[in-house]
Design a protein around this motif. Sequence first.
Motif, short mmCIF file in Angstrom:
data_model
loop_
_atom_site.label_atom_id
_atom_site.label_comp_id
_atom_site.label_asym_id
_atom_site.label_seq_id
_atom_site.Cartn_x
_atom_site.Cartn_y
_atom_site.Cartn_z
N GLY A 1 0.78 -1.22 0.00
CA GLY A 1 0.00 0.00 0.00
C GLY A 1 0.81 1.28 0.00
O GLY A 1 2.04 1.27 -0.06
N PHE A 2 0.09 2.39 0.09
CA PHE A 2 0.71 3.71 -0.10
C PHE A 2 1.71 4.04 1.00
O PHE A 2 2.75 4.64 0.75
CB PHE A 2 -0.39 4.78 -0.14
CG PHE A 2 0.12 6.15 -0.43
CD1 PHE A 2 0.66 6.46 -1.68
CD2 PHE A 2 0.08 7.14 0.54
CE1 PHE A 2 1.14 7.73 -1.95
CE2 PHE A 2 0.57 8.41 0.27
CZ PHE A 2 1.10 8.70 -0.97
N ARG A 3 1.43 3.65 2.23
CA ARG A 3 2.34 3.97 3.34
C ARG A 3 3.70 3.31 3.11
O ARG A 3 4.75 3.93 3.37
CB ARG A 3 1.74 3.49 4.66
CG ARG A 3 2.59 3.85 5.88
CD ARG A 3 1.81 3.61 7.15
NE ARG A 3 2.61 3.87 8.33
CZ ARG A 3 3.33 2.94 8.96
NH1 ARG A 3 3.32 1.69 8.50
NH2 ARG A 3 4.03 3.24 10.03
N GLN A 4 3.69 2.07 2.63
CA GLN A 4 4.97 1.41 2.35
C GLN A 4 5.70 2.08 1.19
O GLN A 4 6.92 2.21 1.21
CB GLN A 4 4.75 -0.07 2.04
CG GLN A 4 6.04 -0.84 1.74
CD GLN A 4 7.04 -0.73 2.87
OE1 GLN A 4 6.76 -1.13 4.00
NE2 GLN A 4 8.21 -0.20 2.58
N LYS A 5 4.96 2.52 0.19
CA LYS A 5 5.59 3.22 -0.93
C LYS A 5 6.26 4.51 -0.46
O LYS A 5 7.35 4.86 -0.94
CB LYS A 5 4.55 3.49 -2.02
CG LYS A 5 4.13 2.23 -2.78
CD LYS A 5 3.08 2.53 -3.82
CE LYS A 5 2.79 1.31 -4.68
NZ LYS A 5 2.35 0.14 -3.89
N LEU A 6 5.65 5.20 0.48
CA LEU A 6 6.27 6.39 1.03
C LEU A 6 7.57 6.05 1.76
O LEU A 6 8.57 6.75 1.65
CB LEU A 6 5.32 7.10 1.98
CG LEU A 6 4.16 7.88 1.36
CD1 LEU A 6 3.28 8.46 2.46
CD2 LEU A 6 4.67 8.98 0.44
N LYS A 7 7.55 4.97 2.51
CA LYS A 7 8.75 4.54 3.22
C LYS A 7 9.86 4.13 2.26
O LYS A 7 11.04 4.21 2.61
CB LYS A 7 8.41 3.35 4.14
CG LYS A 7 7.74 3.72 5.46
CD LYS A 7 7.41 2.47 6.26
CE LYS A 7 7.00 2.81 7.70
NZ LYS A 7 8.14 3.08 8.57
N SER A 8 9.51 3.71 1.06
CA SER A 8 10.49 3.23 0.08
C SER A 8 10.94 4.31 -0.89
O SER A 8 11.52 4.00 -1.94
CB SER A 8 9.89 2.05 -0.70
OG SER A 8 9.53 0.99 0.15
N TRP A 9 10.73 5.57 -0.56
CA TRP A 9 11.04 6.67 -1.47
C TRP A 9 12.50 6.67 -1.92
O TRP A 9 12.83 7.09 -3.04
CB TRP A 9 10.72 8.00 -0.79
CG TRP A 9 11.64 8.31 0.36
CD1 TRP A 9 11.44 8.00 1.67
CD2 TRP A 9 12.92 8.94 0.30
NE1 TRP A 9 12.50 8.39 2.43
CE2 TRP A 9 13.44 8.98 1.61
CE3 TRP A 9 13.68 9.48 -0.75
CZ2 TRP A 9 14.67 9.53 1.93
CZ3 TRP A 9 14.92 10.04 -0.44
CH2 TRP A 9 15.40 10.07 0.88
N GLY B 1 7.16 -1.26 6.78
CA GLY B 1 6.05 -1.38 7.70
C GLY B 1 5.81 -2.83 8.10
O GLY B 1 6.26 -3.76 7.42
N GLU C 1 3.08 -4.43 8.01
CA GLU C 1 2.11 -5.09 7.13
C GLU C 1 2.79 -6.00 6.11
O GLU C 1 2.35 -7.13 5.87
CB GLU C 1 1.27 -4.04 6.40
CG GLU C 1 0.23 -4.61 5.45
CD GLU C 1 -0.51 -3.54 4.67
OE1 GLU C 1 -1.46 -3.88 3.95
OE2 GLU C 1 -0.11 -2.36 4.76
N GLN C 2 3.87 -5.50 5.50
CA GLN C 2 4.52 -6.30 4.47
C GLN C 2 5.14 -7.58 5.03
O GLN C 2 5.27 -8.57 4.32
CB GLN C 2 5.57 -5.47 3.73
CG GLN C 2 6.61 -4.78 4.60
CD GLN C 2 7.81 -5.62 4.91
OE1 GLN C 2 8.28 -6.38 4.07
NE2 GLN C 2 8.34 -5.49 6.12
#
Length: 260
Positions: free
Chosen positions: A121-129, A213, A215-216
Amino acid sequence: MQITLAGQGEALLLLHGFPDSAKLWRKMIPGLVDAGFQVIAPDQRGFGETTAPAKVADYSIDRIAVDAIALLDTLGIERAGLVGHDWGAVIGWRLAADHPERFSGFVALSVGHPKATLRAGFRQKLKSWYFLLFLLRGIGEAVVRAADFKALGWMTRQDPEMVNWRRDLSRPGRLTAGMNWYRANIAALSKADFPPARIPVLGLIGSADVALGTEQMRDSADYADVSFRCEVIEGAGHWLPLSAAAAIEPKIVGFLKSVR
């Protein structure tokens, strides 16, 4: 390949990630040896004292997984326990899928199955910037290296390990080698066909991980064909083998002894 070997007993292969070397495991090796393991901790391609090939393709997941199997073959080890952190965990997921006959069980630290991370999801994508920065050849190196690696310190929340990272990555070609792990594998990690693990898996992740996160890791259960258990280490960050060694070591030992 530079390798740290310690102890006698059941073989245990430890795989580090970016921006580390086998020094990542220094706080855990004595305890693992006391628990009856023969620890095998290599400096992976481009890191530590191992050579750093110039081509991006030399850092593909498949090629680095071959390194691990070749190492076991060279040491005459037919079967081992497996622990991987960060990129080492990604390699571990590949080994757990492609070579189940060589490993009794796999402990994934911080990084869950690539398909679970992809769908997190989006939160993980933000963490992976930072992936996007590292993919920019030349620019990524310049940004991270600037002002005595100030950006890396900011990205890692001034982790105490910065003194080792700064020294290692300051050597010619080593920062590029580390970033080449990202450049060589972004396409593979974005595909939907990364295979599931075919051995028992334990996933450990810190609740305060700066890059990933929970979740993953929890959702990696969907990509483990034999068994999967996830535990969250409360208050711990990304570099579990350094900051949470006392918490994760008994979990690793207990799991590997239960599946061997």
